[in-house]
Design a protein around this motif. Structure first.
Motif, PDB file in Angstrom:
ATOM      1  N   ASN A 164       0.819  -1.209   0.000  1.00 44.66           N
ATOM      2  CA  ASN A 164       0.000   0.000   0.000  1.00 44.66           C
ATOM      3  C   ASN A 164       0.852   1.258   0.000  1.00 44.66           C
ATOM      4  OD1 ASN A 164      -2.412  -1.370  -0.092  1.00 44.66           O
ATOM      5  ND2 ASN A 164      -2.599  -1.497   2.137  1.00 44.66           N
ATOM      6  N   ARG A 165       1.977   1.231   0.700  1.00 43.74           N
ATOM      7  CA  ARG A 165       2.883   2.380   0.693  1.00 43.74           C
ATOM      8  C   ARG A 165       3.446   2.598  -0.705  1.00 43.74           C
ATOM      9  NH1 ARG A 165       5.921   6.081   2.756  1.00 43.74           N
ATOM     10  NH2 ARG A 165       8.172   6.142   2.508  1.00 43.74           N
ATOM     11  N   ALA A 166       3.842   1.532  -1.366  1.00 44.29           N
ATOM     12  CA  ALA A 166       4.361   1.641  -2.730  1.00 44.29           C
ATOM     13  C   ALA A 166       3.291   2.209  -3.664  1.00 44.29           C
ATOM     14  CB  ALA A 166       4.833   0.276  -3.225  1.00 44.29           C
ATOM     15  N   LYS A 167       2.044   1.788  -3.485  1.00 45.48           N
ATOM     16  CA  LYS A 167       0.954   2.314  -4.317  1.00 45.48           C
ATOM     17  C   LYS A 167       0.727   3.796  -4.052  1.00 45.48           C
ATOM     18  CE  LYS A 167      -1.684  -1.563  -3.483  1.00 45.48           C
ATOM     19  NZ  LYS A 167      -2.935  -2.317  -3.440  1.00 45.48           N
ATOM     20  N   ARG A 168       0.753   4.196  -2.788  1.00 48.29           N
ATOM     21  CA  ARG A 168       0.563   5.612  -2.456  1.00 48.29           C
ATOM     22  C   ARG A 168       1.678   6.462  -3.050  1.00 48.29           C
ATOM     23  NH1 ARG A 168      -0.618   3.610   2.627  1.00 48.29           N
ATOM     24  NH2 ARG A 168       1.383   4.334   3.417  1.00 48.29           N
ATOM     25  N   LEU A 169       2.917   5.999  -2.926  1.00 46.92           N
ATOM     26  CA  LEU A 169       4.052   6.737  -3.485  1.00 46.92           C
ATOM     27  C   LEU A 169       3.920   6.858  -5.008  1.00 46.92           C
ATOM     28  CD1 LEU A 169       6.947   5.160  -1.391  1.00 46.92           C
ATOM     29  CD2 LEU A 169       6.193   7.543  -1.298  1.00 46.92           C
ATOM     30  N   SER A 170       3.548   5.763  -5.662  1.00 45.98           N
ATOM     31  CA  SER A 170       3.402   5.771  -7.123  1.00 45.98           C
ATOM     32  C   SER A 170       2.325   6.751  -7.557  1.00 45.98           C
ATOM     33  CB  SER A 170       3.049   4.368  -7.625  1.00 45.98           C
ATOM     34  OG  SER A 170       4.050   3.447  -7.284  1.00 45.98           O
ATOM     35  N   ASP A 227      12.479   2.123   0.320  1.00 44.38           N
ATOM     36  CA  ASP A 227      13.558   2.738   1.097  1.00 44.38           C
ATOM     37  C   ASP A 227      14.060   4.036   0.475  1.00 44.38           C
ATOM     38  OD1 ASP A 227      13.498   0.527   2.824  1.00 44.38           O
ATOM     39  OD2 ASP A 227      14.781  -0.605   1.457  1.00 44.38           O
ATOM     40  N   ALA A 228      13.570   4.375  -0.716  1.00 42.73           N
ATOM     41  CA  ALA A 228      14.088   5.542  -1.433  1.00 42.73           C
ATOM     42  C   ALA A 228      13.405   6.817  -0.948  1.00 42.73           C
ATOM     43  CB  ALA A 228      13.852   5.375  -2.924  1.00 42.73           C
ATOM     44  N   SER A 229      14.112   7.943  -1.108  1.00 41.26           N
ATOM     45  CA  SER A 229      13.495   9.228  -0.779  1.00 41.26           C
ATOM     46  C   SER A 229      12.502   9.594  -1.880  1.00 41.26           C
ATOM     47  CB  SER A 229      14.565  10.313  -0.677  1.00 41.26           C
ATOM     48  OG  SER A 229      15.095  10.582  -1.964  1.00 41.26           O
ATOM     49  N   ALA A 262      12.143  12.408  -3.412  1.00 39.78           N
ATOM     50  CA  ALA A 262      12.808  13.170  -4.478  1.00 39.78           C
ATOM     51  C   ALA A 262      13.471  12.229  -5.481  1.00 39.78           C
ATOM     52  CB  ALA A 262      13.831  14.121  -3.880  1.00 39.78           C
ATOM     53  N   SER A 263      14.093  11.164  -4.998  1.00 41.67           N
ATOM     54  CA  SER A 263      14.731  10.238  -5.936  1.00 41.67           C
ATOM     55  C   SER A 263      13.690   9.449  -6.729  1.00 41.67           C
ATOM     56  CB  SER A 263      15.695   9.293  -5.211  1.00 41.67           C
ATOM     57  OG  SER A 263      15.034   8.566  -4.223  1.00 41.67           O
ATOM     58  N   LEU A 264      12.533   9.182  -6.133  1.00 44.43           N
ATOM     59  CA  LEU A 264      11.442   8.529  -6.870  1.00 44.43           C
ATOM     60  C   LEU A 264      10.948   9.448  -7.993  1.00 44.43           C
ATOM     61  CD1 LEU A 264       9.237   6.893  -4.102  1.00 44.43           C
ATOM     62  CD2 LEU A 264      10.831   5.785  -5.651  1.00 44.43           C
ATOM     63  N   GLU A 265      10.782  10.732  -7.670  1.00 43.86           N
ATOM     64  CA  GLU A 265      10.356  11.696  -8.687  1.00 43.86           C
ATOM     65  C   GLU A 265      11.350  11.767  -9.839  1.00 43.86           C
ATOM     66  OE1 GLU A 265       7.701  15.187  -6.853  1.00 43.86           O
ATOM     67  OE2 GLU A 265       9.734  15.134  -6.040  1.00 43.86           O
ATOM     68  N   ASN A 266      12.636  11.824  -9.513  1.00 39.53           N
ATOM     69  CA  ASN A 266      13.664  11.852 -10.554  1.00 39.53           C
ATOM     70  C   ASN A 266      13.624  10.607 -11.412  1.00 39.53           C
ATOM     71  OD1 ASN A 266      14.576  14.353  -9.705  1.00 39.53           O
ATOM     72  ND2 ASN A 266      16.210  13.494  -8.424  1.00 39.53           N
ATOM     73  N   ASP A 267      13.450   9.461 -10.771  1.00 40.76           N
ATOM     74  CA  ASP A 267      13.388   8.183 -11.472  1.00 40.76           C
ATOM     75  C   ASP A 267      12.208   8.166 -12.439  1.00 40.76           C
ATOM     76  OD1 ASP A 267      14.496   5.610 -11.845  1.00 40.76           O
ATOM     77  OD2 ASP A 267      12.951   4.715 -10.575  1.00 40.76           O
ATOM     78  N   TYR A 268      11.052   8.614 -11.977  1.00 35.71           N
ATOM     79  CA  TYR A 268       9.834   8.619 -12.800  1.00 35.71           C
ATOM     80  C   TYR A 268       9.958   9.588 -13.970  1.00 35.71           C
ATOM     81  CZ  TYR A 268       4.912   9.216 -14.047  1.00 35.71           C
ATOM     82  OH  TYR A 268       3.730   9.300 -14.736  1.00 35.71           O
ATOM     83  N   THR A 269      10.416  10.806 -13.692  1.00 37.11           N
ATOM     84  CA  THR A 269      10.480  11.799 -14.760  1.00 37.11           C
ATOM     85  C   THR A 269      11.536  11.446 -15.800  1.00 37.11           C
ATOM     86  OG1 THR A 269      11.926  13.177 -13.384  1.00 37.11           O
ATOM     87  CG2 THR A 269       9.591  13.737 -13.397  1.00 37.11           C
ATOM     88  N   SER A 270      12.641  10.832 -15.389  1.00 31.56           N
ATOM     89  CA  SER A 270      13.657  10.442 -16.370  1.00 31.56           C
ATOM     90  C   SER A 270      13.172   9.283 -17.225  1.00 31.56           C
ATOM     91  CB  SER A 270      14.966  10.093 -15.677  1.00 31.56           C
ATOM     92  OG  SER A 270      14.800   8.978 -14.845  1.00 31.56           O
ATOM     93  N   ALA A 271      12.355   8.411 -16.636  1.00 34.59           N
ATOM     94  CA  ALA A 271      11.807   7.288 -17.409  1.00 34.59           C
ATOM     95  C   ALA A 271      10.762   7.797 -18.382  1.00 34.59           C
ATOM     96  CB  ALA A 271      11.192   6.249 -16.469  1.00 34.59           C
TER      97      ALA A 271
END
Length: 107
Positions: free
Chosen positions: A63-69, A94-96, A98-107
């Protein structure tokens, strides 16, 4: 109830055939914390689906992964007519943010 936050029902991929179409005919993009499947949906809105399987962990972790996504998708909306299915990886938990946002936008 929905006070301008979250995703409207029209912005969600809910039905199994829509997920299957993304898996079979969509473009697969591997990122550090997630795998994205992107396919045209023929509609006006861009929709999000999150496939967090038991392999990811307990229900709390899924559920946490879904909320973050959903939050990353909500903050970085892109042009209409796409279905995006996110398959989170274990490292996402475990990621911050900000790093999730960077990962998503670069993809």
């Amino acid at each position: 109830m929905n006070q301008g936050h979250g995703l409207a029902p029209a912005e969600r991929v809910r039905r199994r055939p829509d997920f299957e179409r993304a898996y079979s005919s969509g473009v697969r993009i591997h990122a550090r914390f997630m795998t994205l499947f992107v396919v045209a949906n023929g509609g006006a809105a861009t929709r999000l689906g999150v496939a967090a399987t038991r392999k990811l962990g307990s229900a709390v972790e899924r559920n946490r992964a879904k909320r973050l996504s959903r939050e990353v998708f909500r903050r970085h909306k892109i042009g209409g007519g796409l279905d995006i299915v996110i398959v989170p990886r274990r490292e996402m938990l475990d990621a911050s943010f900000a790093s999730l946002e960077n990962d998503y936008t670069s993809a």
